[in-house]
Design an enzyme around this catalytic site. Sequence first.
Site, PDB file in Angstrom:
ATOM      1  N   LYS A  47       0.841  -1.206   0.000  1.00 29.15           N
ATOM      2  CA  LYS A  47       0.000   0.000   0.000  1.00 29.15           C
ATOM      3  C   LYS A  47       0.873   1.252   0.000  1.00 29.15           C
ATOM      4  O   LYS A  47       2.080   1.170   0.285  1.00 29.15           O
ATOM      5  CB  LYS A  47      -0.912  -0.027   1.226  1.00 29.15           C
ATOM      6  CG  LYS A  47      -0.150  -0.048   2.557  1.00 29.15           C
ATOM      7  CD  LYS A  47      -1.053  -0.426   3.717  1.00 29.15           C
ATOM      8  CE  LYS A  47      -0.276  -0.417   5.026  1.00 29.15           C
ATOM      9  NZ  LYS A  47      -1.058  -0.932   6.151  1.00 29.15           N
ATOM     10  N   TYR A  82      17.486  29.971   8.338  1.00 30.50           N
ATOM     11  CA  TYR A  82      16.373  30.708   8.929  1.00 30.50           C
ATOM     12  C   TYR A  82      16.482  30.778  10.447  1.00 30.50           C
ATOM     13  O   TYR A  82      16.768  29.767  11.100  1.00 30.50           O
ATOM     14  CB  TYR A  82      15.051  30.030   8.572  1.00 30.50           C
ATOM     15  CG  TYR A  82      14.639  30.180   7.132  1.00 30.50           C
ATOM     16  CD1 TYR A  82      14.388  31.442   6.583  1.00 30.50           C
ATOM     17  CD2 TYR A  82      14.501  29.064   6.323  1.00 30.50           C
ATOM     18  CE1 TYR A  82      14.006  31.569   5.257  1.00 30.50           C
ATOM     19  CE2 TYR A  82      14.115  29.186   5.004  1.00 30.50           C
ATOM     20  CZ  TYR A  82      13.869  30.451   4.472  1.00 30.50           C
ATOM     21  OH  TYR A  82      13.483  30.576   3.164  1.00 30.50           O
TER      22      TYR A  82
HETATM   23  C1  PLP Z   1      -0.381  -1.987   6.754  1.00 30.51           C
HETATM   24  C2  PLP Z   1      -1.060  -3.259   7.079  1.00 30.51           C
HETATM   25  C3  PLP Z   1      -0.322  -4.456   7.148  1.00 30.51           C
HETATM   26  C4  PLP Z   1       1.181  -4.484   7.109  1.00 30.51           C
HETATM   27  O1  PLP Z   1       1.655  -4.064   8.364  1.00 30.51           O
HETATM   28  P1  PLP Z   1       3.194  -3.936   8.729  1.00 30.51           P
HETATM   29  O2  PLP Z   1       3.191  -3.521  10.152  1.00 30.51           O
HETATM   30  O3  PLP Z   1       3.739  -2.878   7.825  1.00 30.51           O
HETATM   31  O4  PLP Z   1       3.825  -5.268   8.491  1.00 30.51           O
HETATM   32  C5  PLP Z   1      -1.032  -5.639   7.323  1.00 30.51           C
HETATM   33  N1  PLP Z   1      -2.391  -5.630   7.437  1.00 30.51           N
HETATM   34  C6  PLP Z   1      -3.115  -4.501   7.399  1.00 30.51           C
HETATM   35  C7  PLP Z   1      -4.580  -4.559   7.554  1.00 30.51           C
HETATM   36  C8  PLP Z   1      -2.474  -3.272   7.248  1.00 30.51           C
HETATM   37  O5  PLP Z   1      -3.198  -2.138   7.222  1.00 30.51           O
END
Ligand code: PLP
Length: 345
Positions: free
Chosen positions: A33, A242
Amino acid sequence: MSTATLTIDLDAIVSNWRALDAMTDCETAAVVKADGYGLGAGKVGRALARAGAHRFFVAAAEEGAALRQALGPSPVISVFSGHMAGDSDIIGDTDLVPMINSVDQLIRHFEALPGHPFGIQLDTGMNRLGMEPGEWAAIRDVALAQGPQLIMSHLACADEPDIEMNEAQIRAFVEMTEGADVPRSLANTGGILLGKNYHFDLTRPGIGTFGGRPFADASPVVRLEAPVIQCRDLAPGESVGYGNKFVATRQTRIATIAAGYADGLHRVLGPKAQAFAEEEPCPIAGRISMDTIGVDITDLKGDPTSLELIGPQQTPDMLADYAGTIGYEILTSLGGRYTRRYTGG
Ligand SMILES: *Cc1c(COP(=O)(O)O)cnc(C)c1O
């Protein structure tokens, strides 16, 4: 070269995924994702598919459609947000598997795409996504009769092994899925490390694949190198940047490098982060600007042509600690302006 270069090691990503896969006896999916945690879902996905990943997870249907383009027809691509209003065409056309989160989504799915594969997401205590026990009990038989591919839930505290919540979520998950003859998935990266009880039929690692905590033995995946735009000498009393937050107390040489908070190097990092010339740490001098950072290179032998901001000596997790956040946020903030270079894969 006027922008910083982000080098992404696809071999390290593959080796991290394989190491996580080797910790379980079940199937290992890949969570890509947010454009593969900022590192490029297409490139990462192709490398992992070649390494044997058959199932991928994304957050949104649009991400799934883009990933389908990159991966071709074979891999399963599942969507955590499920079947949202307006997504029926994209789910049908690009063959995505929505993880259904509610009765509304279930009805939408059966009406819009009868016979199209789907999965079920259950809430076991995180109260973020998925059907709650009462809701699930009411439609469980109807849903199971339509043959879901997978039933999943998500751990709220997987990176905290000693917390009671983890066991409570397992108990809830087992109770809600008792007697259902459907593959089950509960574990993210942290869940894999928690042990066998958490693995079920499929795991869903994300951050560990990308080299982050809590997977302590991960290989480093990213390197960020920023070119030096110019160097200058300061007399004691002169300041940098800055708000004059750095004032020279000695004869000082400052390099200005091409990267800043617009590239995901949060301004709050300034006081603690360093830039590296090979192994040599150089303090950041003054406030991080939008496009540039001043670095105190007085103690170097000569002027460098570039300085490293992320690498084995300063990992995304270290930057996260400095910024009061988590490695996930550092990675997904890495800017669109970098030249992205992929090695291996
Ligand atoms: C992001 C996510 C994962 C992966 O989690 P990590 O901690 O990055 O391994 C797995 N399941 C769901 C539902 C997620 O949202």
